[in-house]
Design a protein around this motif. Structure first.
Motif, PDB file in Angstrom:
ATOM      1  N   ARG A  32       0.825  -1.198   0.000  1.00 13.73           N
ATOM      2  CA  ARG A  32       0.000   0.000   0.000  1.00 13.73           C
ATOM      3  C   ARG A  32       0.866   1.259   0.000  1.00 13.73           C
ATOM      4  O   ARG A  32       0.538   2.254  -0.663  1.00 13.73           O
ATOM      5  N   HIS A  33       1.966   1.220   0.729  1.00 14.26           N
ATOM      6  CA  HIS A  33       2.856   2.376   0.776  1.00 14.26           C
ATOM      7  C   HIS A  33       3.495   2.627  -0.588  1.00 14.26           C
ATOM      8  O   HIS A  33       3.583   3.778  -1.047  1.00 14.26           O
TER       9      HIS A  33
ATOM     10  N   ASN B  91       2.243   1.831  -3.471  1.00 10.02           N
ATOM     11  CA  ASN B  91       1.180   2.360  -4.315  1.00 10.02           C
ATOM     12  C   ASN B  91       0.969   3.851  -4.049  1.00 10.02           C
ATOM     13  O   ASN B  91       0.819   4.646  -4.984  1.00 10.02           O
ATOM     14  N   ASP B  92       0.998   4.239  -2.779  1.00 12.78           N
ATOM     15  CA  ASP B  92       0.839   5.659  -2.433  1.00 12.78           C
ATOM     16  C   ASP B  92       1.985   6.499  -2.989  1.00 12.78           C
ATOM     17  O   ASP B  92       1.766   7.616  -3.482  1.00 12.78           O
TER      18      ASP B  92
ATOM     19  N   HIS C 153       1.624   7.132  -6.711  1.00 16.81           N
ATOM     20  CA  HIS C 153       0.552   8.061  -7.043  1.00 16.81           C
ATOM     21  C   HIS C 153       0.765   9.453  -6.464  1.00 16.81           C
ATOM     22  O   HIS C 153      -0.061  10.343  -6.699  1.00 16.81           O
ATOM     23  N   SER C 154       1.837   9.659  -5.746  1.00 13.35           N
ATOM     24  CA  SER C 154       2.125  10.995  -5.227  1.00 13.35           C
ATOM     25  C   SER C 154       2.735  11.858  -6.325  1.00 13.35           C
ATOM     26  O   SER C 154       3.240  11.351  -7.332  1.00 13.35           O
TER      27      SER C 154
END
Length: 229
Positions: free
Chosen positions: A54-55, A57-58, A61-62
């Motif tokens: 999840r990190h 992925n974040d 997308h940042s």
């Protein structure tokens, strides 16, 4: 016999409490609120390895992650959310750019595959600011505990056509364009759509015979080997 309505109301109230307690975890047959119960009051917390994915992925997308250099992407590790010390993309980089070959790469353990191909008339050929180098179709498993039984079918979100973004030096990422020509209420904010990245980083070895995939921790690494066109 005279009915005592006050006592009756108390008995009904106690019975309702017992019923709700049984449904929501306070009774013998309910959920205790832990990971095994799956009740309404709580949900299983993501595992440390899921948090790594999840990190990543974040990050992708940042605003910073969109254009990270290959060295930055390949060496991503640590951070405040990495409570178990597991987050580590852990990929090498090449001295020069290496792109995947057109054709099929397959992981022998899971049976998953990546197909790289040129764009066709069926693809959305309108340009975007990322300038993809080719298209990719994937059918993959990502976590280290996943097996062939976890492979998605053709209707699954992870069986998709993607665009390949060359980050340089053998590192690339996959994305597809969302909300292109949509009619949502925020369309004016993204008239040409916006990219949505797959939460994984790919590394092509020199010679392009094999590819290593990471979803944010070392045990997630999987090797895909070129099978031909």
């Amino acid at each position: 016999m005279k009915t005592d309505f006050k006592k009756l109301r108390i008995l009904v109230y106690v019975a309702m409490l017992a019923m709700f307690g049984s449904c929501f975890g306070n009774g013998t047959g309910g959920n205790d609120g832990g990971e095994e119960g799956g009740g309404m009051e709580s949900y299983p917390m993501p595992s440390p390895r899921e948090e790594c994915a999840r990190h990543l992925n974040d990050v992708l997308h940042s605003s910073a992650g969109w254009w990270m250099t290959p060295e930055e992407l390949a060496s991503l590790s640590g951070g405040e959310r990495d409570i178990k010390g597991l987050f580590d993309v852990g990929l090498p980089v090449n001295d020069t750019d290496v792109l995947p070959r057109l054709g099929v790469y397959r992981n022998p353990e899971s049976g998953g595959f990546i197909i790289f191909r040129e764009f066709t008339e069926k693809d959305e050929l309108e340009p975007d600011t990322i300038h993809p180098v080719c298209a990719a179709e994937i059918c993959m498993v990502f976590f280290d505990w996943e097996s062939k039984a976890s492979l998605p079918d053709s209707t699954d979100a992870f069986y998709h056509n993607y665009r390949v973004q060359n980050r340089g030096k053998g590192i690339f990422t996959l994305y597809h364009m969302c909300h292109r020509h949509c009619f949502c209420s925020h369309h004016d904010d993204h008239p040409d759509g916006f990219p949505e990245w797959l939460g994984a980083v790919f590394y092509v070895y020199p010679g392009a015979d094999s590819i290593k995939v990471s979803v944010g921790y070392r045990k997630s690494h999987r090797m895909y080997y070129y099978q031909g066109k």
